[in-house]
Write an enzyme that holds these catalytic residues in place. Structure first.
Site, PDB file in Angstrom:
ATOM      1  N   ARG A 124     -91.673 -41.402 -22.876  1.00 54.38           N
ATOM      2  CA  ARG A 124     -93.505 -41.489 -23.571  1.00 54.38           C
ATOM      3  C   ARG A 124     -92.999 -42.757 -23.467  1.00 54.38           C
ATOM      4  O   ARG A 124     -91.915 -43.618 -24.891  1.00 54.38           O
ATOM      5  CB  ARG A 124     -92.714 -40.285 -24.674  1.00 54.38           C
ATOM      6  CG  ARG A 124     -94.042 -40.596 -25.835  1.00 54.38           C
ATOM      7  CD  ARG A 124     -93.470 -39.331 -27.208  1.00 54.38           C
ATOM      8  NE  ARG A 124     -94.403 -39.052 -26.616  1.00 54.38           N
ATOM      9  CZ  ARG A 124     -95.122 -37.232 -27.256  1.00 54.38           C
ATOM     10  NH1 ARG A 124     -95.066 -37.321 -28.326  1.00 54.38           N
ATOM     11  NH2 ARG A 124     -95.669 -36.630 -26.583  1.00 54.38           N
ATOM     12  N   HIS A 152    -102.191 -38.598 -20.540  1.00 57.42           N
ATOM     13  CA  HIS A 152    -100.352 -37.313 -21.368  1.00 57.42           C
ATOM     14  C   HIS A 152    -100.682 -36.101 -20.184  1.00 57.42           C
ATOM     15  O   HIS A 152    -101.026 -35.265 -20.675  1.00 57.42           O
ATOM     16  CB  HIS A 152    -101.482 -36.625 -22.523  1.00 57.42           C
ATOM     17  CG  HIS A 152    -100.398 -36.436 -23.720  1.00 57.42           C
ATOM     18  ND1 HIS A 152     -98.717 -36.095 -22.765  1.00 57.42           N
ATOM     19  CD2 HIS A 152    -100.319 -35.361 -24.027  1.00 57.42           C
ATOM     20  CE1 HIS A 152     -98.356 -35.414 -23.500  1.00 57.42           C
ATOM     21  NE2 HIS A 152     -98.354 -35.424 -24.726  1.00 57.42           N
ATOM     22  N   GLN A 155     -99.550 -32.741 -21.192  1.00 60.46           N
ATOM     23  CA  GLN A 155    -100.093 -31.521 -21.884  1.00 60.46           C
ATOM     24  C   GLN A 155    -101.140 -30.743 -21.248  1.00 60.46           C
ATOM     25  O   GLN A 155    -101.284 -29.705 -21.704  1.00 60.46           O
ATOM     26  CB  GLN A 155    -100.430 -32.953 -22.752  1.00 60.46           C
ATOM     27  CG  GLN A 155    -101.563 -32.171 -23.764  1.00 60.46           C
ATOM     28  CD  GLN A 155    -100.782 -30.909 -24.588  1.00 60.46           C
ATOM     29  OE1 GLN A 155     -99.886 -31.946 -25.386  1.00 60.46           O
ATOM     30  NE2 GLN A 155    -101.184 -29.745 -24.753  1.00 60.46           N
ATOM     31  N   ASP A 246    -108.595 -33.584 -30.865  1.00 58.99           N
ATOM     32  CA  ASP A 246    -106.745 -34.210 -31.114  1.00 58.99           C
ATOM     33  C   ASP A 246    -107.219 -35.007 -32.111  1.00 58.99           C
ATOM     34  O   ASP A 246    -108.619 -35.337 -32.953  1.00 58.99           O
ATOM     35  CB  ASP A 246    -107.014 -35.471 -29.981  1.00 58.99           C
ATOM     36  CG  ASP A 246    -105.736 -35.875 -29.716  1.00 58.99           C
ATOM     37  OD1 ASP A 246    -104.719 -34.952 -30.225  1.00 58.99           O
ATOM     38  OD2 ASP A 246    -105.248 -36.601 -28.528  1.00 58.99           O
ATOM     39  N   CYS A 285    -103.717 -30.279 -28.689  1.00 56.31           N
ATOM     40  CA  CYS A 285    -102.617 -30.442 -28.451  1.00 56.31           C
ATOM     41  C   CYS A 285    -101.733 -30.393 -29.339  1.00 56.31           C
ATOM     42  O   CYS A 285    -100.019 -30.557 -29.196  1.00 56.31           O
ATOM     43  CB  CYS A 285    -102.428 -31.821 -28.036  1.00 56.31           C
ATOM     44  SG  CYS A 285    -103.266 -33.505 -28.711  1.00 56.31           S
ATOM     45  N   ARG A 313     -96.627 -25.375 -23.148  1.00 53.65           N
ATOM     46  CA  ARG A 313     -95.855 -26.736 -23.063  1.00 53.65           C
ATOM     47  C   ARG A 313     -94.446 -26.560 -22.263  1.00 53.65           C
ATOM     48  O   ARG A 313     -94.228 -27.050 -20.708  1.00 53.65           O
ATOM     49  CB  ARG A 313     -95.190 -27.826 -23.858  1.00 53.65           C
ATOM     50  CG  ARG A 313     -96.632 -28.726 -24.387  1.00 53.65           C
ATOM     51  CD  ARG A 313     -97.776 -28.900 -24.361  1.00 53.65           C
ATOM     52  NE  ARG A 313     -96.440 -30.049 -23.495  1.00 53.65           N
ATOM     53  CZ  ARG A 313     -96.332 -31.147 -23.880  1.00 53.65           C
ATOM     54  NH1 ARG A 313     -97.435 -31.446 -25.036  1.00 53.65           N
ATOM     55  NH2 ARG A 313     -95.876 -32.423 -23.197  1.00 53.65           N
TER      56      ARG A 313
HETATM   57  N1   CP Z   1     -98.137 -32.110 -27.463  1.00 52.67           N
HETATM   58  C1   CP Z   1     -97.271 -33.256 -27.707  1.00 52.67           C
HETATM   59  O1   CP Z   1     -97.691 -33.687 -27.038  1.00 52.67           O
HETATM   60  O2   CP Z   1     -96.786 -33.209 -28.705  1.00 52.67           O
HETATM   61  P1   CP Z   1     -95.470 -34.476 -29.401  1.00 52.67           P
HETATM   62  O3   CP Z   1     -96.145 -35.734 -29.797  1.00 52.67           O
HETATM   63  O4   CP Z   1     -94.470 -33.377 -30.612  1.00 52.67           O
HETATM   64  O5   CP Z   1     -94.702 -34.473 -28.609  1.00 52.67           O
HETATM   65  N1  NVA Z   2    -103.336 -38.548 -28.462  1.00 50.40           N
HETATM   66  C1  NVA Z   2    -102.291 -38.464 -29.324  1.00 50.40           C
HETATM   67  C2  NVA Z   2    -101.710 -37.139 -28.224  1.00 50.40           C
HETATM   68  C3  NVA Z   2    -100.769 -36.909 -29.198  1.00 50.40           C
HETATM   69  C4  NVA Z   2     -99.510 -35.376 -28.240  1.00 50.40           C
HETATM   70  C5  NVA Z   2    -101.571 -39.499 -29.266  1.00 50.40           C
HETATM   71  O1  NVA Z   2    -101.616 -40.366 -28.433  1.00 50.40           O
HETATM   72  O2  NVA Z   2    -100.939 -40.050 -30.197  1.00 50.40           O
END
Ligand code: CP
Ligand code: NVA
Length: 329
Positions: A124, A152, A155, A246, A285, A313
């Protein structure tokens, strides 16, 4: 090149591996491979629920280690990857953030070290290009995108699995994404269009998909699926099967939060918007900023399938890991 760890064969179906070494984007999969991942995920979910003894996936990652490198916070992605890897018989390591992604030594050197110890790395990070650099430096690793600024994809796997569970065949159905044309929206649109689902995107001016992304999305659409952009949320949601939103401010953009709250206020998903949609499910999400992009009434209402998404997930990532890493020597 290091010797790869030996892997035990999968116990039973599904047996098809993916052609791609990495999963940095939904578009790394063909539409048929995307379908295979979702079918595998559904099978693993069913068997986990039934507590089937000697589950097919139980030794898919036996003898393999996977490193989790996270430069941003996570609840769902981190927990579900840890559980998924362990349930498939693999082991997890979590190097600390201060040594993981290029602060202490070049990112390519981190990758080339890890390549000697582990089979896969779940990352990440910020720019998608950091994932590309990492994968290029250590080509025998399997690199998985656990969220970047741009995409993502894990997701999206869970979202598509959830949509299939609630809607059945997705061909010809429509999902409306309301809010920021962000990483989650991009990956969802990629996957939905590949499976023949129409996508509506409603954003304020300046928060649409970039023109190159929009062109790539349209090129990847199959089975007559279309992408349509809207300025007004009400126009985008009319008659759709699913309404998705989101956070208005994604991780890394916190300095813009105040400005974004103003710009995105008309895009809140509330009971009035869901009524305008008709008979649609509500998706997010998570994490959510309740009272901003969605109200409590919608988040906790009868149309909400947000915790199904969160559960999926786990199953979606198990399906991915099994087909990406489970069958290769
Ligand atoms: N939806 C998602 O990716 O959640 P987290 O940021 O908690 O991993
Ligand atoms: N769009 C959000 C998603 C978090 C799971 C972010 O990138 O923070």
């Amino acid at each position: 090149m290091p010797t790869r760890l030996s892997r035990s064969p999968r116990a039973s179906a599904p047996t098809r591996s993916l052609r791609t070494q990495h999963f940095l984007s939904v578009v790394d999969l063909t539409p048929s491979e995307l379908g295979d991942v979702l079918t595998t995920a559904a099978m693993l979910k069913k068997e986990r629920r039934a507590r089937v003894a000697g589950r097919p996936g139980a030794s898919a990652l036996q003898g393999q280690h996977v490193a989790l490198l996270f430069e941003k916070p996570s609840l769902r992605t981190r927990c579900t990857f840890e559980i998924a890897i362990r349930e498939l018989g693999g082991d997890v390591i979590t190097p600390s953030q201060d040594v993981a992604m290029g602060e202490r030594e070049p990112i390519a050197d981190v990758a080339r070290n890890l390549e000697r110890w582990v089979s896969g790395v779940v990352i990440r990070t910020f720019e998608q290009d950091r994932l590309v650099q990492f994968a290029a430096a250590a080509p025998s690793l399997h690199v998985i995108n656990a969220l970047s600024d741009e995409e993502h994809p894990c997701q999206a796997l869970a979202d598509l699995l959830t949509l299939q569970e609630h809607l059945g065949d997705l061909r010809g159905r429509t999902v409306a994404f309301v809010g920021d044309g962000n990483n989650v929206a991009t990956s969802l649109a990629q996957g939905a269009l590949m499976l023949g689902m129409h996508v509506h995107l409603a954003t304020p001016d300046g928060y649409e998909f970039r023109p190159d992304i929009e062109a790539q999305l349209t090129a990847g659409a199959r089975l007559g699926a279309t992408l349509t952009t809207f300025r007004h949320a009400r126009d985008a949601v009319r008659g759709v099967a699913a309404v998705y939103t989101d956070a208005w401010t994604s991780m890394g953009r916190e300095a813009e939060a105040q400005q974004r709250r103003k710009v995105f206020a008309p895009y809140q998903v509330n009971e009035a918007l869901m009524a305008a949609a008709g008979d649609a499910v509500f998706m997010h999400c998570l994490p959510a900023h309740r009272g901003e992009e969605a109200t409590d009434e919608v988040m906790d209402g009868p149309a909400s399938i947000i915790f199904d998404q969160a559960e999926n997930r786990l199953h979606a990532q198990k399906g991915l890991l099994m087909l990406l890493m489970g069958g290769r020597q």
